[in-house]
Design a protein around this motif. Structure first.
Motif, PDB file in Angstrom:
ATOM      1  N   LYS A  32     -18.939  17.060  53.399  1.00 43.93           N
ATOM      2  CA  LYS A  32     -19.096  16.117  52.293  1.00 43.93           C
ATOM      3  C   LYS A  32     -17.835  15.267  52.159  1.00 43.93           C
ATOM      4  CE  LYS A  32     -17.306  19.340  48.808  1.00 43.93           C
ATOM      5  NZ  LYS A  32     -17.574  20.012  47.516  1.00 43.93           N
ATOM      6  N   VAL A  33     -17.981  14.136  51.441  1.00 40.36           N
ATOM      7  CA  VAL A  33     -16.843  13.278  51.109  1.00 40.36           C
ATOM      8  C   VAL A  33     -17.026  12.813  49.670  1.00 40.36           C
ATOM      9  CG1 VAL A  33     -18.013  11.264  52.104  1.00 40.36           C
ATOM     10  CG2 VAL A  33     -15.548  11.199  51.725  1.00 40.36           C
ATOM     11  N   GLU A  34     -15.963  12.875  48.888  1.00 42.71           N
ATOM     12  CA  GLU A  34     -16.013  12.507  47.465  1.00 42.71           C
ATOM     13  C   GLU A  34     -14.907  11.518  47.151  1.00 42.71           C
ATOM     14  OE1 GLU A  34     -17.724  16.752  45.705  1.00 42.71           O
ATOM     15  OE2 GLU A  34     -15.548  16.393  45.844  1.00 42.71           O
ATOM     16  N   HIS A  35     -15.236  10.523  46.288  1.00 40.12           N
ATOM     17  CA  HIS A  35     -14.285   9.519  45.840  1.00 40.12           C
ATOM     18  C   HIS A  35     -14.050   9.701  44.337  1.00 40.12           C
ATOM     19  CE1 HIS A  35     -15.991   7.858  49.535  1.00 40.12           C
ATOM     20  NE2 HIS A  35     -14.915   7.109  49.653  1.00 40.12           N
ATOM     21  N   TYR A  36     -12.770   9.888  43.960  1.00 39.83           N
ATOM     22  CA  TYR A  36     -12.414  10.087  42.555  1.00 39.83           C
ATOM     23  C   TYR A  36     -11.482   8.978  42.086  1.00 39.83           C
ATOM     24  CZ  TYR A  36     -14.185  14.884  42.936  1.00 39.83           C
ATOM     25  OH  TYR A  36     -14.979  15.992  43.118  1.00 39.83           O
ATOM     26  N   THR A  48     -23.033  13.996  50.820  1.00 37.72           N
ATOM     27  CA  THR A  48     -23.094  15.341  51.385  1.00 37.72           C
ATOM     28  C   THR A  48     -24.205  15.393  52.425  1.00 37.72           C
ATOM     29  OG1 THR A  48     -23.497  17.675  50.907  1.00 37.72           O
ATOM     30  CG2 THR A  48     -24.608  16.073  49.502  1.00 37.72           C
ATOM     31  N   THR A  49     -24.018  16.229  53.401  1.00 40.13           N
ATOM     32  CA  THR A  49     -25.029  16.369  54.454  1.00 40.13           C
ATOM     33  C   THR A  49     -26.138  17.342  54.070  1.00 40.13           C
ATOM     34  OG1 THR A  49     -23.735  18.129  55.526  1.00 40.13           O
ATOM     35  CG2 THR A  49     -23.332  15.858  56.246  1.00 40.13           C
ATOM     36  N   GLY A  55     -29.563  19.199  57.808  1.00 44.21           N
ATOM     37  CA  GLY A  55     -28.315  19.452  57.102  1.00 44.21           C
ATOM     38  C   GLY A  55     -27.070  18.982  57.819  1.00 44.21           C
ATOM     39  N   VAL A  56     -27.198  17.981  58.726  1.00 40.76           N
ATOM     40  CA  VAL A  56     -26.039  17.501  59.488  1.00 40.76           C
ATOM     41  C   VAL A  56     -26.055  15.980  59.547  1.00 40.76           C
ATOM     42  CG1 VAL A  56     -25.919  19.567  60.927  1.00 40.76           C
ATOM     43  CG2 VAL A  56     -27.252  17.600  61.705  1.00 40.76           C
ATOM     44  N   LEU A  57     -24.887  15.440  59.797  1.00 35.38           N
ATOM     45  CA  LEU A  57     -24.732  14.013  60.074  1.00 35.38           C
ATOM     46  C   LEU A  57     -24.454  13.858  61.559  1.00 35.38           C
ATOM     47  CD1 LEU A  57     -24.360  11.042  59.134  1.00 35.38           C
ATOM     48  CD2 LEU A  57     -21.920  11.571  58.873  1.00 35.38           C
TER      49      LEU A  57
END
Length: 451
Positions: A32-36, A48-49, A55-57
């Motif tokens: 996953k990648v999150e921007h805050y 998120t994958t 369940g994958v990218l």
């Protein structure tokens, strides 16, 4: 295949496949990648994958080898083409004035290690391979003559007339020492240019910069030779012109001298004395023109094509070999098998340990980079990739897939793990239909530690 077609997430899976460009062996990532917002801690965006198919990218493998993945190798070839061409006519941050700098296309070949089958043409007519009226008989009882007119796809091309007479040790050692020969050639070329300009070598960089881009090509017999674009610039690289004395007429004899002068020595081993290896006697030096037979497009295309290849023309493997494996398990021609066997044997000799021949046996001893450039020749592959990534990011922002925000105000937290690569056989059939790619190559899914 039918199960994949009937899944609810098929459209998303097909979208992933298209975004990989038809990659034959895409890498599977889970995470996953999150921007805050740095000031408030608020979550701005999350990917998120977990909701992705399987369940994958899937992302491109980005290999340069056309034998492994033609789609990704084509991207590498196109980038190399733009890089080489920019160093000849400008663009990509290189001024257009570079086209007036003296530039040569140079081919450095390997010496002979034995007579091999060859295709010869004269005035468009194919000639006999090695026709000899009074051909000698070698110590192994073979007549060193071949009167056949080989076709372009004859598998015997490059194979020795007598394998037992062929110098396999010399061939492997030359490949291993070819990068050192090139370095010494470039150093000798700088010394020759300094002498031509009446300068001390230490002062040359204040007057002249030697810029180059080269690519290694395997001949059918299993040895490498180098094609190089060699250009003379001013002290600040392509942005400044070279001094008046630094012309193509001055560069040509300097290249000829450097090619003859340099050598590399293989240590003594197995009761064999040390061996001195040099470039072959065939040296091709041609000026690059904006119109004519050797244009900047032809040179850039030629170098870019070989940047995606390795030793496939010899019939060797494109993956490293486990020394414990038997070569009988691979579909190898005798010539390629003997070259690999020689490399594996020489790799066990303590005196040759630094050449790492066991590790590079699948490359027949060659352990250098296939495509290299001097620092100031042109742009870089990294800059070209960064421009492409920025373009893709701008497109995602424009289409609303990513929010628009200032990078300095955002904290990015990402977690990724390897989950495998490639396609199942059923998926491979669908990929071929979606992208128009060939089914040739590996189709098995290689599961990762979490796949």
């Amino acid at each position: 295949m039918i199960k994949r077609l009937n899944r609810d997430d098929y459209d998303r899976w097909a979208s992933q496949i298209r975004h990989t460009g038809g990659c034959r062996q895409p890498i599977h990532l889970r995470g996953k990648v999150e921007h805050y917002d740095r000031a408030t801690g608020a979550l701005l965006h999350r990917y998120t994958t977990r909701t992705e198919p399987d369940g994958v990218l899937r992302v491109p493998c980005k290999t340069r080898r056309a034998s492994r993945c033609p789609a990704c190798a084509e991207v590498y070839r196109a980038d190399t083409y733009q890089l080489i061409r920019a160093g000849l006519i400008g663009g990509k941050g290189v001024p257009e004035t570079v086209k007036s700098h003296p530039t040569l296309f140079v081919t450095l070949t390997a010496p002979s290690f034995g007579t091999v089958h060859a295709r010869r043409e004269h005035s468009g007519k194919v000639q006999p391979c090695h026709a000899r009226r009074d051909a000698e008989t070698c110590p192994h009882g073979r007549v060193m003559s071949c009167t056949e007119r080989h076709s372009k796809d004859d598998p015997r091309l490059g194979e020795p007339l007598c394998p037992d007479c062929y110098d396999y040790d010399g061939s492997v050692l030359f490949n291993a020492l070819a990068p050192l020969l090139w370095k010494r050639f470039a150093d000798s070329l700088r010394r020759a240019l300094a002498k031509a300009g009446g300068l001390a070598l230490k002062d040359l960089r204040h007057h002249l910069t030697l810029s180059f881009a080269k690519v290694a090509e395997y001949q059918r017999r299993g040895v490498v030779h180098f094609h190089a674009v060699i250009r003379l610039d001013g002290p600040d690289g392509p942005t400044t012109p070279p001094p008046a004395w630094a012309t193509a007429d001055a560069l040509t004899p300097a290249v000829q001298h450097a090619a003859r002068a340099v050598s590399a020595t293989a240590p003594a081993h197995d009761d064999q004395p040390e061996r001195v290896l040099r470039w072959g006697t065939q040296l091709d030096i041609r000026p690059i023109t904006l119109n004519g037979d050797l244009t900047e497009q032809a040179v850039a295309g030629y170098i870019a094509k070989y940047a995606t290849k390795a030793a496939e023309c010899v019939g060797t493997l494109d993956r490293r070999i486990n020394p414990l494996d038997t070569l009988d398990a691979f579909n190898l021609r005798d010539h390629a098998r003997r070259l690999i066997t020689t490399a594996l044997h020489l790799g066990t000799v303590p005196e040759l340990a630094e050449l790492r021949l066991t590790e590079w046996a699948h490359m027949l001893g060659f352990r250098g980079h296939f495509s290299t450039r001097s620092r100031r020749y042109s742009t870089t592959l990294g800059e070209l990739r960064a421009a492409r990534e920025q373009h893709a990011r701008d497109n995602e922002i424009t289409t609303g897939r990513l929010p628009l925000f200032e990078e300095d105000t955002v904290l990015v937290i990402s977690t990724w793990e390897y989950a495998g690569k490639g396609h199942s056989l059923g998926d491979q059939l669908l990929v071929a239909a979606l992208t128009g790619t060939s089914l040739t190559g590996s189709t098995d899914l290689e599961a990762g530690p979490h796949g």
